[in-house]
Structure formats: C-alpha cells, structure tokens
Design an enzyme around this catalytic site. Structure first.
Site, PDB file in Angstrom:
ATOM      1  N   GLU A  37     -68.047  -1.784  44.225  1.00 29.39           N
ATOM      2  CA  GLU A  37     -67.566  -2.403  45.592  1.00 29.39           C
ATOM      3  C   GLU A  37     -67.988  -1.314  46.574  1.00 29.39           C
ATOM      4  O   GLU A  37     -67.610  -0.282  46.442  1.00 29.39           O
ATOM      5  CB  GLU A  37     -66.189  -2.788  45.555  1.00 29.39           C
ATOM      6  CG  GLU A  37     -65.338  -3.318  46.813  1.00 29.39           C
ATOM      7  CD  GLU A  37     -64.053  -3.484  46.885  1.00 29.39           C
ATOM      8  OE1 GLU A  37     -63.491  -4.267  47.716  1.00 29.39           O
ATOM      9  OE2 GLU A  37     -63.366  -3.437  45.724  1.00 29.39           O
ATOM     10  N   MET A  95     -60.236   1.082  41.460  1.00 26.43           N
ATOM     11  CA  MET A  95     -61.229  -0.215  41.586  1.00 26.43           C
ATOM     12  C   MET A  95     -60.666  -1.220  40.631  1.00 26.43           C
ATOM     13  O   MET A  95     -60.491  -1.149  39.384  1.00 26.43           O
ATOM     14  CB  MET A  95     -62.458   0.171  41.402  1.00 26.43           C
ATOM     15  CG  MET A  95     -63.503  -1.057  41.645  1.00 26.43           C
ATOM     16  SD  MET A  95     -63.407  -1.706  43.325  1.00 26.43           S
ATOM     17  CE  MET A  95     -63.703  -3.466  42.879  1.00 26.43           C
ATOM     18  N   GLU A  96     -60.234  -2.533  41.178  1.00 20.54           N
ATOM     19  CA  GLU A  96     -59.741  -3.219  40.399  1.00 20.54           C
ATOM     20  C   GLU A  96     -60.759  -4.266  39.412  1.00 20.54           C
ATOM     21  O   GLU A  96     -60.324  -5.417  39.227  1.00 20.54           O
ATOM     22  CB  GLU A  96     -58.808  -4.394  41.428  1.00 20.54           C
ATOM     23  CG  GLU A  96     -59.806  -5.267  42.374  1.00 20.54           C
ATOM     24  CD  GLU A  96     -60.234  -4.713  43.591  1.00 20.54           C
ATOM     25  OE1 GLU A  96     -60.572  -5.358  44.377  1.00 20.54           O
ATOM     26  OE2 GLU A  96     -60.071  -3.353  43.712  1.00 20.54           O
ATOM     27  N   ASN A  97     -61.764  -3.800  39.115  1.00 18.01           N
ATOM     28  CA  ASN A  97     -62.554  -4.583  38.187  1.00 18.01           C
ATOM     29  C   ASN A  97     -62.024  -5.362  37.419  1.00 18.01           C
ATOM     30  O   ASN A  97     -60.828  -4.953  36.475  1.00 18.01           O
ATOM     31  CB  ASN A  97     -63.713  -3.594  37.478  1.00 18.01           C
ATOM     32  CG  ASN A  97     -64.134  -2.593  38.353  1.00 18.01           C
ATOM     33  OD1 ASN A  97     -64.888  -2.806  39.329  1.00 18.01           O
ATOM     34  ND2 ASN A  97     -63.919  -1.411  38.088  1.00 18.01           N
ATOM     35  N   HIS A 117     -51.041  -1.721  42.428  1.00 14.68           N
ATOM     36  CA  HIS A 117     -51.968  -2.563  43.628  1.00 14.68           C
ATOM     37  C   HIS A 117     -53.021  -3.065  43.014  1.00 14.68           C
ATOM     38  O   HIS A 117     -53.616  -4.113  43.054  1.00 14.68           O
ATOM     39  CB  HIS A 117     -52.249  -1.543  44.577  1.00 14.68           C
ATOM     40  CG  HIS A 117     -53.456  -1.880  45.561  1.00 14.68           C
ATOM     41  ND1 HIS A 117     -52.958  -2.310  46.864  1.00 14.68           N
ATOM     42  CD2 HIS A 117     -54.683  -2.047  45.607  1.00 14.68           C
ATOM     43  CE1 HIS A 117     -54.202  -2.644  47.429  1.00 14.68           C
ATOM     44  NE2 HIS A 117     -55.121  -2.661  46.668  1.00 14.68           N
ATOM     45  N   GLU A 118     -53.611  -2.233  41.931  1.00 15.38           N
ATOM     46  CA  GLU A 118     -54.955  -2.678  41.406  1.00 15.38           C
ATOM     47  C   GLU A 118     -54.735  -3.763  40.324  1.00 15.38           C
ATOM     48  O   GLU A 118     -55.762  -4.653  40.121  1.00 15.38           O
ATOM     49  CB  GLU A 118     -55.616  -1.390  40.617  1.00 15.38           C
ATOM     50  CG  GLU A 118     -55.904  -0.342  41.483  1.00 15.38           C
ATOM     51  CD  GLU A 118     -56.921  -0.633  42.782  1.00 15.38           C
ATOM     52  OE1 GLU A 118     -57.632  -1.544  42.593  1.00 15.38           O
ATOM     53  OE2 GLU A 118     -56.545  -0.150  43.686  1.00 15.38           O
ATOM     54  N   GLY A 123     -59.438   5.682  45.417  1.00 16.57           N
ATOM     55  CA  GLY A 123     -58.408   5.825  44.516  1.00 16.57           C
ATOM     56  C   GLY A 123     -58.481   5.154  43.411  1.00 16.57           C
ATOM     57  O   GLY A 123     -58.123   5.733  42.351  1.00 16.57           O
TER      58      GLY A 123
END
Length: 898
Positions: A128, A270-272, A304-305, A268
């Site tokens: 991203e 990444m939500e993969n 959050h992720e 910080g």
C-alpha cells in the site's frame, strides 16, 4: 490513475478498468538479489468496454524476462514494455484469456521498503498504496479485486517460514535445500493487500473462538528471543476480535490470523488480509523496555489493523480518493475500542491534543486538503492526519447526529450492502441517510471542503424574560484550491450550568434543530433561544469535542473556572483549563519576545511572563491545583490537566509572526509559577502515587504513574535542582518511570553531571535493544535550545545511528524537527539547511520517509520574517535539486506555492 509519473490525478477522471481480473496465481522463487516472480493472470474484457482497448499494466523499476499469452510466448509486436509500464494489444473482445508475466527483482537493493524487500535476513512486502507494481506488472489499483493463490519457493535453512495471505494449503521439500509453501485467499482483494513474509522468526501462538463457534489460529512472529515481549500484543488482538463482535457484529472469516513484526518498516503497520505486517515497535513490550504509552499504542494499533478486516479489506475503497473510507472509519473504530478499554474521557483528550497539534496545523497551511481530496500527484503523501484523524471525527459526527441506534443500523447496512465491494464515500453516507430518512448532503461537505471551521459564539441573558440567547456564526477559511466555502452541518454538544455548577434545564429551545444535548449549526449565522431559564447560565459548548472546530468564545475566567470545577463532561473541564491557560501564554509570548535571555528559566522569566495577566494566571493556577488535588477524579485525567498547552498549541493560537524562543520562555515561566504555588501538592503526589506493586500496564496503574511523573516534572522545576529527577531515575523499576525521569533530567539540566551519567547508564543498559535506544536518541533530540543542532550531528556519528532504519531516523531527526521548536527553528536558520541536506540524502533511498520529514517545515509561513525567509531558502534548495522523488517534489512544491 497512475501517480508515479508525477502527473495530477483527478477524482473526476475515474473510470473502471477495461478488463476484469478473475484470478491471480503467483509463484515466487526467493533469492536475496535475483528473486523470480511468475504471475499468471486471467482476464476478460469488461462488458461495454472498447473492444480494441489494450491491457495496460503498472510497473515500477521492473525487469521483464518472459511474457506469455495463453501459455504461448507473445509476439513482440503485440506489446510494449518499459520498467514502469506494460502494454499488451490485440486481445480478445469477449472470451477470457491468460497472461503470464515473469519478472526479476532485487529485494536486497530495495531501500524504499516498498514492494518486496529483504532486510535483516527477512523477506517482507509493503504494497500500500502502489508497491505491488514493484513486484510484477499489474492493474495496481484498489478497485481491481481478485482471489489469489501464492506459491513460495525458498532456501529452507535461511527461510524456514514462508507466509502469505489467506489459508495455508500445504508445503513440502522442493529440490536440494529448498522447500515451498502454498497459500490461498478465498476473499477477493486488491493488490495493495497482498503480503509475503519469509525468513527465520520465532512464534507466539494462541486461538480465538468466534461468536459462531469457529476456532481461529492466532500467530505472532517476532525475532527469536523476543517471543515473551509479544504477549501483550496477543492479548490485545484477542480483545479486539471480541470487541468487534460485540460492538459491530463483525466476525473473523479465515482459519488463521497472523502478525509479523519487522524492524525496518515505513509505517506503523499494514492490514494485509490475514497477514498483518507490523513495525516491531507496535508489537514488542515488557515493563523493562516499554512505556505505558507504548502499551497503549500497541493495543490501539493491533486493534486498528484487525478492524481493517472489515473496514478496508472485506469492504475496500474504490480508488485512493476514498482512502478516508477505510482509514478514517477504522481510526474511529479503534478510538472507540481504546475508550472502552481505558478511560473514555482521557482517551478523548489525547485524541483532541493530537488532532489540534497535527491536523489543525495541516488544515491551516499549504498542505491542506479535504478528507476526500479531489486531486493528487503522489498518493503516498495523502496518508495524513486529515484522512485519518479528521476522517475519524467525521464518522463520529455522523454518530452524534444520528444517535447510537441509527448509527449502528447504518453501519450494519453498510456491511451488508457492500461486503466484497470497492466502495465510495457516497456509498457509505447513503447507508446512514437511508436508515435515518435524513438528508445528509450538507453534512457531506465535511468530506469535500478542506479547512477547520471557525465558530464564533456570543451569549446574552434577559433576566426578566428568563431568556438565554446563543448567537453562533461559522466561517470555513480559504484553503489551497478552495477559496470559497459553504456552511457546514456542525453538531455541538452543550450543557447549561448554574452559578453553583449544577445543570440547568430550559423550558424550550428555538432557532434551529436541537436533538437532546446537541445544537445543530447548519447556517452561516444562527441564534438559539433558551426559554424558562431562572438564572444566568454558563454555557458549556462542544462537549466531548463533538465537532472538530475552533471555538471563538470569550468566556471570563470565572465562568471557565466554574466549568473546570463542575462540568459533568470531563473533556469540557480539561478544555476550560486550556482556555484559561492559552490567553496567558499567548500574551506572555507577545510581551516577552526578545526581552528575556534564553537562559531565563528562573525569576526573570517568571516575572516577565506572569506580568502579562496576573489575574488570569492566578485563576488558572487555583483551578488547576484544585483539580489536580481532587482525589475523586481519576489520576489519568489529573495528569492531563497538568499538561499545559504545548508550545505548538501556543504557536497555533498566535497564528503568525511566531518566535519559538519567546513561546518557550513564556510556557516555562508559567510552569515555574504553577510549580512554586503547588510545591507541597506535587511532593505529595510524587510520594502518594508511587506503588510497590509489580508493574502492570492496566489503565488505572498507568494513570497513577502519569500523575506521579507529571508532578515530578513540576517538583523538579520548582526546586531548580536535578537531584529529585536523578533520584527518580535511580529508583525506577519500569521504562515509564525511567524514561520520564531521564527526560526531565536532560530537558532541564542537560549539561549536568547527573544528566550525563543517566544518559550513559541508559545507553549501556539497553545497548542491545534497538527500540529502547530509539528513546535514547529521541530524548536528546528534543532538548531545547541552540545547542540541539550540534547534538544531533554528533549523535548521527554515534555507532548506534543507522540511517537506513526508519525508526532510528524518526527517533533522531524526526524528533528534532517535530518536537524541538527552539532547536529546529533557531534564528540563524542553520537547522533548516541541515534538514534540507538530510531530506535530499534520505530521498535517494527512501522517498516516503523523506517526504514525511519534510512536512516538519509546513508552518514556515507562520514564523517571524527572519526565520520564515531562511526556511523558504532551505525549501527552495530542495525544490531546485535534480532527481527528486515524486513524493518529495509534491510536498515541497505545495509548501512553497500554498
């Protein structure tokens, strides 16, 4: 919608792709310098698309070694390939076809940390926003969703761990010394959510049983030996999963959820999908090495992720203009989670502090842009506090306007209607409009207009008629590209207080919509009339910071002191203290600018600052000490009360002709005055809030430490003696207390033997822990005064400084630029020249990091003329340099133009 060319991309130009991507099969043969990537893509032409349109695929510094059409080598005359673009012509008009692309990439040389890179022996991806095109040619945009099968082949000894998105299909040996693993993600996703990690890492495991009874395997991978420091992250993950089920009804959807912690990472986390990659500073924690703030950040970022699984992954954004739809919405969700886990009032105060310090500044300067921008040159530069934090505030206002039941109904409809979609802001807002039967078109201006609304407030009370009148006027200031603004829908929570601080109720309200305790300001000017008011009320407005606006409301010190002492809304009590302090600090900064020597932290500074408005300073001090000494209030809130407006807050309030030295002197003088007045109380708090119990990161314990440490700072300031801080450093049994005592020592007494001894002790004690050493670099970078620049340069020669590690660069250079106003904005401009040199050096290896650091100069126009000219000259040096990345060029041009 390609951005790497540096051309302007416009929302108005959006159009869907000519081809639909049905399936992605990836095979990686990992090698440190020559990784082979085979990409098999199955397409069909979109219905209604131009039957002659070519297939255009994005690339970035790629080397193409093979190209097949339906498994046959394609005629060279049918395609054009450059490192950044692959165009294939003469494709079928209707039936599906297969394209197989083989590229060769060098992970070890990828210092940008975008795409596939290798660092510290670990292969890792960050895709991203547009990093996937650094792996293979692809329609690299968020509205291209497909299912992925991934095969990874690598040396088994060096890479026993082979991970990707989705569920594990299996693995086995693969020739001499190698092995492979296969993964399948059944949920269609865009390329920015692709992830791959390979290497040798330790593992922490657990399970979670979902609300429907499915057992999910939870795995957190960290460097060997650091497994015990991942236990809090695992606990936070399980709490996040349970909370999302309870509050939003969202259940996890794969058999496994994985987190990998790496040390070299631009973001910080990444939500993969199913495989989150984290900067290890937001995973690793134990009492000896992590502060209370670190624990809170880990909790929030893990949440959050994870929450992105639904708001970002299952429902993604149609294009990058809709970035707030996943980021702002998910920030809102993680804020609510943290508020439920900790103190809602204290969490809200912290959120607003951050919003004002970062987003309000962004909104008022050359980098201002709407929550949903209309154009951009480089999408990486729009991962901003406006998209994230202001985007969260916009979601919160929807909840305020609709109320909890309708807000939940709107969210449920959004999840149901758009699961599996690439959605837009209009899609999101339409769900709330539908369930509430309310026209939200005016409210949607929050997404489309940049700038922070200014709301002017005046009140009048007619004792004979029992009528209380509130006049409101809103103005949204001009911002780059948006000179004229329309009135916004601004929901303002309010309360009326009696002279004794009790709630007052009105018999009726006229002048506009009022729902419960919310005034709806929708016009440029609006008057609300409260009838049946038996005594003059004190108005408490924008409770809980229900709208991200600047209030211009001249309340006298008595009214503010009443709110600070009695309001039922703790945020408003804190805000009243801030409103008491800011005028004192601003007037002192204006009057003392250039009059007091920079060393004046004692009596001279005190007399110069407090003389600006002695009555206001006395009222502030009395109210502040009353609240801090009130044992009925939670310690964490009392600690927030002690944190006076920052130097950045004062600068923002002044607005122009900023002299950072004068602001620093004014604030330090007021701190010293409060410290002397509350000397006994601060001594009691330092002793009374201490605990012999083992360290715990829970909210109550953290609050006691916060109050104790805040009091310690005042106590040391009153005594003007490093002994108390040195004693606190020596006695500290956890990183929260240790790092705070070190900060007090080096900030107030940097050249003393005690400070230097503590710095040496800290460095030796934590020499093998990179995350803790970041704190050591950061605390020294934040020491105020002209000596800061020389200190920074010396620390850059320290063997522990690694210019290739983003965390270390942010800890030293970032802390200097963002957290040291007097050091960075020294009058001779030398620090600006230094920053320009560093930006140009960093830009060559990591453009994202360089662009982030460059935003430290975004307020240059607010400075007094001499500093402003020197800052402009440094920015011009950057702008005129050849070979700038699109990231840096975009930022510097906007800062100079705006």
């Amino acid at each position: 919608m390609r951005t790497e060319t540096g051309q302007v991309v416009s929302l108005a130009d959006y159009r869907p792709t000519d081809f639909v991507l049905e399936r992605v099969d990836l095979t990686f043969e990992l090698d440190p310098t020559e990784t082979k990537v085979e990409t098999r893509l199955i397409f069909h032409r979109r219905e209604g698309a131009d039957p002659t349109a070519p297939l255009v695929l994005d690339g970035d510094e790629l080397v193409l070694t093979s190209l097949l059409f339906d498994q046959i080598e394609i005629d060279p005359g049918r395609y054009t390939a450059t490192p950044n673009l692959l165009t294939i012509r003469d494709l079928p008009a209707a039936e599906p076809f297969e394209i197989t692309i083989t590229t060769l990439i060098n992970p070890e040389a990828n210092t940008q940390l975008m795409g596939l890179y290798r660092s510290n022996g670990i292969y890792c991806t960050q895709c991203e926003a547009e990093g996937f095109r650094r792996i293979t040619y692809f329609p690299d945009r968020p509205d291209v969703l497909s299912v992925y099968t991934v095969n990874i082949i690598a040396d088994k000894a060096a890479n026993p761990l082979l991970l990707s998105n989705g569920n594990f299909l299996g693995g086995a040996g693969y020739g001499e010394g190698k092995h492979f693993a296969a993964w399948f993600d059944p949920h269609p996703k865009p390329s920015y959510l692709f992830a791959l990690v390979a290497g040798d890492l330790g593992l922490v495991e657990d399970t979670f049983t979902t609300l429907s009874g499915r057992e999910v395997a939870l795995k957190i991978y960290v460097e060997h030996g650091k497994e015990p420091r991942a236990s809090y992250a695992m606990d936070a993950l399980k709490r996040s999963m349970k909370w999302d089920e309870d509050v939003f009804g969202r259940e996890y959807d794969l058999d496994i959820f994985m987190i990998v912690a790496v040390s070299d990472f631009n973001m910080g986390a990444m939500e993969n999908k199913g495989l989150n990659v984290f900067n290890d500073k937001y995973v690793l924690a134990d009492p000896e090495t992590a502060t209370d703030a670190d624990y809170a950040n880990i909790e929030a970022i893990i949440a959050h992720e994870y929450f992105h699984n639904w708001t970002g992954n299952r429902i993604t954004c149609r294009d990058w203009f809709q970035l707030c739809l996943k980021e702002g919405l998910t920030v809102y969700r993680d804020h609510q989670f943290s508020a439920d886990q900790r103190s809602r009032a204290v969490k809200r105060i912290a959120e607003v502090r951050h919003l004002r310090a970062e987003q309000f500044v962004e909104d008022s300067g050359p980098l201002a842009h709407p929550v949903r921008p209309n154009t951009y040159k480089e999408i990486n530069n729009f991962y901003t506090t406006t998209v994230y934090e202001k985007g969260s505030e916009v979601t919160g206002m929807i909840a305020t306007i609709l109320g909890p039941d309708l807000f939940k109904a709107g969210m449920d409809l959004y999840f149901e209607r758009h699961d599996g979609d690439a959605a837009t802001v209009e899609d999101f807002v339409a769900c709330f409009a539908e369930v509430s039967k309310r026209d939200l078109s005016q409210f949607s201006l929050w997404y489309n207009q940049a700038g922070t609304p200014n709301v002017t407030v005046s009140c009048a009370y007619d004792v004979g008629a029992g009528l209380f009148t509130v006049d409101l006027e809103q103005v949204v200031p001009p911002t780059p590209g948006q000179p004229n603004k329309q009135p916004m829908h601004i929901p303002l929570r309010f309360g009326l207080l009696s002279a004794a601080g009790a709630p007052l109720a009105a018999a009726g309200v006229e002048g506009g919509e009022v729902s419960g305790d919310v005034l709806h300001l929708t016009e440029r000017r609006q008057t609300f009339r409260f009838s049946g008011i038996a005594e003059r009320p004190v108005l408490s407005l924008n409770r809980g910071f229900s709208a991200p606006v600047v209030l211009h409301f001249k309340q006298d010190s008595a009214d503010l002191a009443l709110i600070a002492s009695h309001d039922s809304d703790l945020f408003s009590r804190w805000q009243a203290l801030s409103d008491l302090a800011l005028p004192v600090l601003c007037e002192s900064a204006r009057q003392t600018g250039g009059k007091v020597a920079a060393k004046g932290r004692g009596t001279k500074a005190k007399s110069a600052a407090v003389a600006a408005d002695p009555a206001a300073a006395v009222a502030l001090t009395k109210s502040l000490l009353s609240i801090v000494g009130d044992d009925s209030l939670e310690p964490a809130f009392r600690a927030q009360a002690l944190a006076l407006p920052s130097e950045a807050d004062i600068a923002r309030e002044l607005g122009s002709n900023i002299d950072p030295d004068a602001i620093h002197r004014a604030r330090q003088a007021l701190v010293a005055e409060i410290a002397r007045a509350g000397l006994d109380l601060f001594g009691q708090l330092v002793e009374g809030m201490a605990s012999d119990a083992p360290y715990s990161p829970d909210a109550a314990s953290a609050g006691r430490r916060a109050l104790k440490n805040a009091a310690l700072g005042y106590l040391v300031q009153a005594a003007q003696d490093p002994a108390k801080a040195a004693e606190a450093y020596d006695k500290a049994d956890n990183m929260t207390d240790l790092s705070h005592a070190l900060g007090v020592l080096v900030t107030y007494f940097p050249e003393t033997e005690a400070a230097q001894a503590a710095l040496g002790n800290f460095q030796t004690r934590f020499a093998g822990n990179a995350l803790v050493l970041d704190k050591w670099f950061s605390v020294q970078a934040s020491i105020p005064g002209d000596g800061a620049l020389a200190r920074i340069k010396a620390l850059m020669s320290n063997p522990g400084f690694n210019p290739a590690n983003p965390n270390r660069v942010r800890a030293l250079i970032g802390s200097f630029a963002f957290s040291n106003p007097t050091g960075f904005h020294r009058a001779d401009g030398a620090a600006y020249d230094f920053m320009a040199e560093q930006i140009l050096l960093i830009d060559k290896r990591n453009p994202q990091l360089a662009a982030r650091l460059l935003t430290s100069m975004r307020t240059w126009r607010m400075l007094e003329p001499t500093r402003a000219e020197k800052a402009k000259a440094a920015l011009s040096t950057i702008e005129k340099s050849s070979g700038l990345s699109n990231d840096v060029r975009d930022i510097v041009e906007r800062m100079l133009k705006g």
